[in-house]
Scaffold this motif. Structure first.
Motif, PDB file in Angstrom:
ATOM      1  N   GLU A 168       0.871  -1.173   0.000  1.00 11.75           N
ATOM      2  CA  GLU A 168       0.000   0.000   0.000  1.00 11.75           C
ATOM      3  C   GLU A 168       0.903   1.217   0.000  1.00 11.75           C
ATOM      4  N   ILE A 169       0.667   2.122  -0.932  1.00 11.76           N
ATOM      5  CA  ILE A 169       1.454   3.351  -0.992  1.00 11.76           C
ATOM      6  C   ILE A 169       0.519   4.542  -0.979  1.00 11.76           C
ATOM      7  N   ILE A 170       1.041   5.649  -0.538  1.00 11.64           N
ATOM      8  CA  ILE A 170       0.327   6.910  -0.612  1.00 11.64           C
ATOM      9  C   ILE A 170       1.177   7.821  -1.482  1.00 11.64           C
ATOM     10  N   ALA A 171       0.518   8.508  -2.428  1.00 10.02           N
ATOM     11  CA  ALA A 171       1.260   9.348  -3.368  1.00 10.02           C
ATOM     12  C   ALA A 171       0.326  10.378  -3.979  1.00 10.02           C
ATOM     13  N   LYS A 172       0.928  11.366  -4.609  1.00 11.08           N
ATOM     14  CA  LYS A 172       0.159  12.315  -5.416  1.00 11.08           C
ATOM     15  C   LYS A 172      -0.001  11.690  -6.790  1.00 11.08           C
ATOM     16  N   VAL A 173      -1.228  11.559  -7.244  1.00 12.22           N
ATOM     17  CA  VAL A 173      -1.481  11.028  -8.582  1.00 12.22           C
ATOM     18  C   VAL A 173      -1.509  12.211  -9.539  1.00 12.22           C
ATOM     19  N   VAL A 174      -0.605  12.183 -10.510  1.00  9.41           N
ATOM     20  CA  VAL A 174      -0.475  13.273 -11.472  1.00  9.41           C
ATOM     21  C   VAL A 174      -1.413  12.981 -12.641  1.00  9.41           C
ATOM     22  N   LEU A 175      -2.274  13.921 -12.969  1.00 14.27           N
ATOM     23  CA  LEU A 175      -3.202  13.724 -14.084  1.00 14.27           C
ATOM     24  C   LEU A 175      -2.467  13.860 -15.406  1.00 14.27           C
ATOM     25  N   THR A 176      -2.717  12.928 -16.322  1.00 14.25           N
ATOM     26  CA  THR A 176      -2.072  12.992 -17.630  1.00 14.25           C
ATOM     27  C   THR A 176      -3.070  13.237 -18.749  1.00 14.25           C
ATOM     28  N   ASN A 177      -4.314  12.849 -18.552  1.00 17.62           N
ATOM     29  CA  ASN A 177      -5.333  13.023 -19.591  1.00 17.62           C
ATOM     30  C   ASN A 177      -6.288  14.126 -19.169  1.00 17.62           C
ATOM     31  N   ASN A 178      -6.073  15.312 -19.709  1.00 18.11           N
ATOM     32  CA  ASN A 178      -6.916  16.444 -19.333  1.00 18.11           C
ATOM     33  C   ASN A 178      -8.072  16.676 -20.294  1.00 18.11           C
ATOM     34  N   THR A 179      -8.073  15.999 -21.421  1.00 19.89           N
ATOM     35  CA  THR A 179      -9.159  16.185 -22.381  1.00 19.89           C
ATOM     36  C   THR A 179      -9.908  14.871 -22.569  1.00 19.89           C
ATOM     37  N   ARG A 180     -11.143  14.961 -22.999  1.00 20.47           N
ATOM     38  CA  ARG A 180     -11.965  13.765 -23.187  1.00 20.47           C
ATOM     39  C   ARG A 180     -11.503  12.928 -24.368  1.00 20.47           C
ATOM     40  N   ASN A 181     -10.858  13.530 -25.336  1.00 25.84           N
ATOM     41  CA  ASN A 181     -10.447  12.806 -26.540  1.00 25.84           C
ATOM     42  C   ASN A 181      -9.073  12.153 -26.395  1.00 25.84           C
ATOM     43  N   ALA A 182      -8.395  12.403 -25.294  1.00 25.51           N
ATOM     44  CA  ALA A 182      -7.056  11.837 -25.108  1.00 25.51           C
ATOM     45  C   ALA A 182      -7.175  10.335 -24.849  1.00 25.51           C
ATOM     46  N   PRO A 183      -6.283   9.542 -25.450  1.00 28.44           N
ATOM     47  CA  PRO A 183      -6.328   8.101 -25.192  1.00 28.44           C
ATOM     48  C   PRO A 183      -5.962   7.814 -23.743  1.00 28.44           C
ATOM     49  N   GLU A 184      -6.544   6.764 -23.197  1.00 24.06           N
ATOM     50  CA  GLU A 184      -6.285   6.407 -21.808  1.00 24.06           C
ATOM     51  C   GLU A 184      -4.870   5.867 -21.667  1.00 24.06           C
ATOM     52  N   SER A 185      -4.170   6.340 -20.670  1.00 29.92           N
ATOM     53  CA  SER A 185      -2.800   5.917 -20.414  1.00 29.92           C
ATOM     54  C   SER A 185      -2.799   4.523 -19.792  1.00 29.92           C
ATOM     55  N   PRO A 186      -1.805   3.679 -20.131  1.00 34.63           N
ATOM     56  CA  PRO A 186      -1.738   2.343 -19.536  1.00 34.63           C
ATOM     57  C   PRO A 186      -1.144   2.344 -18.121  1.00 34.63           C
ATOM     58  N   SER A 187      -0.777   3.534 -17.625  1.00 32.86           N
ATOM     59  CA  SER A 187      -0.182   3.590 -16.289  1.00 32.86           C
ATOM     60  C   SER A 187      -0.629   4.842 -15.552  1.00 32.86           C
ATOM     61  N   TYR A 188      -0.480   4.778 -14.237  1.00 36.13           N
ATOM     62  CA  TYR A 188      -0.694   5.946 -13.399  1.00 36.13           C
ATOM     63  C   TYR A 188       0.668   6.590 -13.179  1.00 36.13           C
ATOM     64  N   ILE A 189       0.692   7.900 -13.236  1.00 32.66           N
ATOM     65  CA  ILE A 189       1.914   8.628 -12.943  1.00 32.66           C
ATOM     66  C   ILE A 189       1.757   9.175 -11.534  1.00 32.66           C
ATOM     67  N   ILE A 190       2.664   8.732 -10.645  1.00 36.27           N
ATOM     68  CA  ILE A 190       2.574   9.141  -9.250  1.00 36.27           C
ATOM     69  C   ILE A 190       3.837   9.883  -8.850  1.00 36.27           C
ATOM     70  N   GLN A 191       3.676  10.769  -7.870  1.00 37.63           N
ATOM     71  CA  GLN A 191       4.791  11.581  -7.396  1.00 37.63           C
ATOM     72  C   GLN A 191       4.949  11.390  -5.891  1.00 37.63           C
ATOM     73  N   ASP A 192       6.173  11.316  -5.431  1.00 37.94           N
ATOM     74  CA  ASP A 192       6.517  11.211  -4.009  1.00 37.94           C
ATOM     75  C   ASP A 192       5.804  10.052  -3.307  1.00 37.94           C
ATOM     76  N   PRO A 193       5.930   8.836  -3.834  1.00 34.21           N
ATOM     77  CA  PRO A 193       5.256   7.717  -3.174  1.00 34.21           C
ATOM     78  C   PRO A 193       5.957   7.308  -1.875  1.00 34.21           C
ATOM     79  N   LEU A 194       5.157   7.027  -0.871  1.00 33.07           N
ATOM     80  CA  LEU A 194       5.652   6.497   0.390  1.00 33.07           C
ATOM     81  C   LEU A 194       4.883   5.222   0.697  1.00 33.07           C
ATOM     82  N   GLN A 195       5.574   4.233   1.214  1.00 33.91           N
ATOM     83  CA  GLN A 195       4.921   2.976   1.539  1.00 33.91           C
ATOM     84  C   GLN A 195       4.233   3.096   2.897  1.00 33.91           C
TER      85      GLN A 195
END
Length: 141
Positions: free
Chosen positions: A17-44
């Motif tokens: 289990e980690i806690i992190a800031k999830v960075v948004l990558t898809n800001n528009t409705r037409n953007a393809p869905e990313s295969p990953s989550y981009i996270i910043q400063d993860p801590l376990q």
């Protein structure tokens, strides 16, 4: 988006289990869905037993998710994520405190403890442990 609203608890398929800031990558409705989550400063996240006067309680522990890494941002494949949920207000504040302290330590703002400091901490722990024992005899072997 504020830090409070994008700070998430992420349960991975590995069981971590980690806690992190999830960075948004898809800001528009037409953007393809990313295969990953981009996270910043993860801590376990982990819970550790803590002995108190009322008995054993659970305390929260936060530690670096990946030690000795230079990166602060990571791609986590969505296939490895079981669930993402919003962290509580108190946990977010504790997380922010830990991240700020981590950055301060990385920038050498906080000096490492001296050997004398470490000895003092060990002595305090020893004396705290000894307080739990009642010695009825004055003779010690």
């Amino acid at each position: 988006m504020t830090d409070e609203s994008n700070t998430k608890i992420i349960k991975l398929s590995s069981g971590e289990e980690i806690i992190a800031k999830v960075v948004l990558t898809n800001n528009t409705r037409n953007a393809p869905e990313s295969p990953s989550y981009i996270i910043q400063d993860p801590l376990q996240l982990s819970s550790v037993p803590k002995v108190t006067k009322r008995g054993i309680e659970e305390a929260i522990s936060l530690k670096r998710w990946i030690h000795f890494a230079e990166e602060k941002v990571y791609d986590v494949p969505k296939s490895q994520v079981i669930i993402i949920t919003t962290a509580s207000f108190g946990l977010v504040k504790f997380y922010q405190h830990c991240v700020n302290r981590m950055y301060a330590e990385d920038n050498n703002v906080i000096p490492p403890p001296s050997l004398r400091d470490l000895d003092g901490i060990e002595d305090e722990d020893l004396f705290d442990d000894l307080d739990d024992y009642i010695i009825s005899s004055k003779l010690l072997h």
